[in-house]
Design a protein around this motif. Structure first.
Motif, short mmCIF file in Angstrom:
data_model
loop_
_atom_site.label_atom_id
_atom_site.label_comp_id
_atom_site.label_asym_id
_atom_site.label_seq_id
_atom_site.Cartn_x
_atom_site.Cartn_y
_atom_site.Cartn_z
N SER A 11 0.63 -1.28 0.02
CA SER A 11 0.05 0.02 -0.15
C SER A 11 0.73 1.30 -0.03
O SER A 11 0.27 2.33 0.00
CB SER A 11 -0.74 0.02 1.13
OG SER A 11 -0.22 0.22 2.49
N SER A 12 2.15 1.27 0.09
CA SER A 12 3.13 2.30 -0.08
C SER A 12 4.39 1.88 -0.78
O SER A 12 4.70 0.78 -0.54
CB SER A 12 3.11 2.78 1.30
OG SER A 12 3.75 1.83 2.13
N LEU A 13 5.28 2.84 -1.12
CA LEU A 13 6.47 2.72 -1.62
C LEU A 13 7.34 2.19 -0.55
O LEU A 13 8.26 1.56 -0.92
CB LEU A 13 6.81 3.96 -2.39
CG LEU A 13 6.19 4.35 -3.63
CD1 LEU A 13 6.73 5.77 -4.21
CD2 LEU A 13 6.21 3.24 -4.82
N LYS A 14 7.12 2.61 0.68
CA LYS A 14 8.13 2.48 1.96
C LYS A 14 7.81 0.75 2.03
O LYS A 14 9.01 0.10 2.12
CB LYS A 14 7.90 3.10 2.99
CG LYS A 14 8.48 2.66 4.03
CD LYS A 14 8.36 3.28 5.57
CE LYS A 14 9.19 3.13 6.52
NZ LYS A 14 9.48 1.77 6.66
N GLU A 15 6.79 0.29 1.81
CA GLU A 15 6.57 -1.18 2.06
C GLU A 15 7.19 -1.99 0.87
O GLU A 15 7.89 -2.98 1.09
CB GLU A 15 4.97 -1.68 1.91
CG GLU A 15 4.23 -1.22 3.08
CD GLU A 15 2.96 -1.86 3.27
OE1 GLU A 15 2.56 -2.79 2.18
OE2 GLU A 15 2.09 -1.15 3.87
N VAL A 16 7.44 -1.46 -0.61
CA VAL A 16 7.98 -1.95 -1.49
C VAL A 16 9.54 -1.98 -1.11
O VAL A 16 10.33 -3.01 -1.40
CB VAL A 16 7.85 -1.41 -2.80
CG1 VAL A 16 8.94 -1.92 -3.92
CG2 VAL A 16 6.45 -1.54 -3.25
N HIS A 30 8.15 -2.59 -11.14
CA HIS A 30 7.89 -1.52 -11.97
C HIS A 30 6.63 -1.26 -11.83
O HIS A 30 6.13 -0.04 -11.41
CB HIS A 30 8.22 -1.54 -13.32
CG HIS A 30 8.44 -0.41 -13.97
ND1 HIS A 30 8.76 0.88 -13.73
CD2 HIS A 30 7.77 0.03 -15.21
CE1 HIS A 30 8.71 1.80 -14.43
NE2 HIS A 30 7.98 1.34 -15.61
N GLY A 31 5.68 -2.02 -12.08
CA GLY A 31 4.27 -1.94 -12.06
C GLY A 31 3.64 -1.36 -10.75
O GLY A 31 2.62 -0.57 -10.71
N SER A 32 4.33 -1.88 -9.49
CA SER A 32 3.73 -1.70 -8.27
C SER A 32 4.15 -0.28 -7.86
O SER A 32 3.26 0.52 -7.35
CB SER A 32 4.43 -2.77 -7.14
OG SER A 32 4.02 -2.35 -6.00
N ILE A 33 5.39 0.22 -8.18
CA ILE A 33 5.75 1.55 -8.01
C ILE A 33 5.22 2.39 -9.05
O ILE A 33 4.71 3.54 -8.33
CB ILE A 33 7.30 1.68 -8.18
CG1 ILE A 33 8.04 0.73 -7.29
CG2 ILE A 33 7.85 3.06 -8.28
CD1 ILE A 33 9.50 0.89 -7.39
N LEU A 34 4.58 2.26 -10.10
CA LEU A 34 4.07 3.25 -10.73
C LEU A 34 2.62 3.64 -10.22
O LEU A 34 2.21 4.53 -10.36
CB LEU A 34 4.20 2.59 -12.26
CG LEU A 34 5.07 2.74 -13.21
CD1 LEU A 34 4.87 2.52 -14.61
CD2 LEU A 34 5.71 4.27 -13.34
N SER A 35 2.17 2.28 -9.95
CA SER A 35 0.64 2.26 -9.26
C SER A 35 0.50 3.17 -7.99
O SER A 35 -0.34 3.92 -7.98
CB SER A 35 0.29 0.90 -9.10
OG SER A 35 -1.13 0.75 -8.38
N LEU A 36 1.44 2.78 -7.17
CA LEU A 36 1.66 3.52 -5.96
C LEU A 36 1.72 4.89 -6.05
O LEU A 36 1.37 5.70 -5.41
CB LEU A 36 2.42 2.73 -4.85
CG LEU A 36 2.09 1.22 -4.28
CD1 LEU A 36 3.45 0.75 -3.76
CD2 LEU A 36 1.02 1.37 -3.69
N SER A 37 2.70 5.49 -6.96
CA SER A 37 2.86 6.74 -7.34
C SER A 37 1.67 7.38 -7.88
O SER A 37 1.50 8.41 -7.46
CB SER A 37 4.10 6.79 -8.35
OG SER A 37 5.32 6.39 -7.73
#
Length: 251
Positions: A23-28, A168-175
Motif C-alpha cells: 500500500s506504500s512505496l516504503k513497503e516495497v 515497476h508496475g507496483s511502483i508506478l501504481s503506488l505513485s
C-alpha cells in the motif's frame, strides 16, 4: 546467499503476489531490503533518471546497496560513467553484466571497488520504457558463483523479467495513487546536508563536518533539491523544514 536450487519461478508467484498487496512505496522498499537471497538475488536497484521530457518525473532511486557504497559511488561520480546505466539506456532487452565488467579503465576500477564494498559483479539490468520515452533500469545482482550464475540466469531470465515488471508496475501504481505527490523520501545524507545548510553551513564546512568531499556534498544537495522539486538549495531547506524532514532546532 545461495539459492539452494530454489526455482526462480517462485519469483513470479510468491513474490509477485506480494507486490499487489503493498500500500506504500516504503513497503516495497522494505520488502526489497528484507533480502531475496533465496531466489538468487543479493541486491536490487530501481533507477529512473530525471526525465528530460516536459511534464516527466523528477527521477527515483530505490536500492538495497549499503549507504557506504552509495556514498562512494556518487563521490566518484560513477553515475556519469557506469556501463550498466549506459548500456541499459540503449537497450530494450536484459543485459548480463558479464559483457560489461571486463572493460578496462573506469569500468574495471568501478567493479573492483564495488567488490571491496561487498557488491557482486554478477548481475543483470532490465530496461523498462514508458510511453513518453522515459527509462527505468532495474538491476539485480547475485552472490552465486560465476558459472552457476550464468546457468541460473540463462534458465530463468524470463522470471527475472517478470519480477522487474511487477516491481515497476507496483511502483508506478503506488505513485499514481498518491497523485505523484508522495512525500519526498530523502536519504540520511541528503537530510544531513540540508540540516547543516539550515544552520548556515557552506558546502565546504559541511564537507569538513561529515568528512566527505565538497563535490559529494554538492551531489547530495542537488539530489535533495530535485526530490523536493525546489529551485535552489535555500528553497529545498525551506521545504524540508516545512515537511518536518529536518529540524530548525540546533540542539
Amino acid at each position: 546467499m545461495k539459492c539452494n536450487n530454489v526455482s526462480a519461478s517462485r519469483i513470479s508467484c510468491a513474490i509477485s503476489e506480494k507486490f499487489s498487496r503493498f500500500s506504500s512505496l516504503k513497503e516495497v522498499s522494505d520488502f526489497l531490503a528484507s533480502g531475496l537471497g533465496d531466489y538468487g538475488i543479493s541486491d536490487v536497484t530501481y533507477y529512473t533518471p530525471k526525465s528530460k521530457v516536459k511534464g516527466g518525473g523528477a527521477g527515483r532511486l530505490i536500492t538495497t546497496y549499503s549507504q557506504d557504497w552509495q556514498d562512494h559511488y556518487f563521490e566518484m561520480s560513477y553515475q556519469d560513467k557506469d556501463p550498466v546505466i549506459e548500456m541499459g539506456q540503449q537497450s530494450f532487452c536484459p543485459i548480463d553484466w558479464s559483457i560489461l565488467k571486463d572493460r578496462c579503465g573506469d569500468t574495471k576500477k568501478m567493479f573492483g571497488e564495488a567488490r571491496e564494498f561487498g557488491v557482486s559483479d554478477r548481475g543483470v539490468v532490465i530496461p523498462m520504457r514508458g510511453h513518453l520515452g522515459e527509462i527505468t533500469l532495474i538491476s539485480m545482482t547475485s552472490d552465486l558463483g560465476g558459472s552457476e550464475w550464468v546457468k541460473y540466469l540463462s534458465a530463468h531470465k524470463s522470471e527475472f523479467v517478470n519480477f522487474a515488471f511487477c516491481l515497476h508496475g507496483s511502483i508506478l501504481s503506488l505513485s499514481a495513487n498518491t497523485g505523484g505527490k508522495e512525500e519526498p523520501r530523502l536519504t540520511v545524507r541528503e537530510k544531513q546536508v540540508l540540516q547543516w545548510a539550515a544552520f548556515g553551513k557552506t558546502s565546504w564546512e559541511t564537507a569538513m563536518i561529515l568528512e566527505l568531499s565538497e563535490r559529494t556534498i554538492e551531489t547530495y544537495i542537488g539530489k535533495a533539491v530535485a526530490k523536493l522539486e525546489a529551485s535552489t538549495k535555500a528553497h529545498a531547506v525551506c521545504k524540508a523544514l516545512s515537511l518536518g524532514l529536518i529540524s530548525a532546532d540546533l540542539s
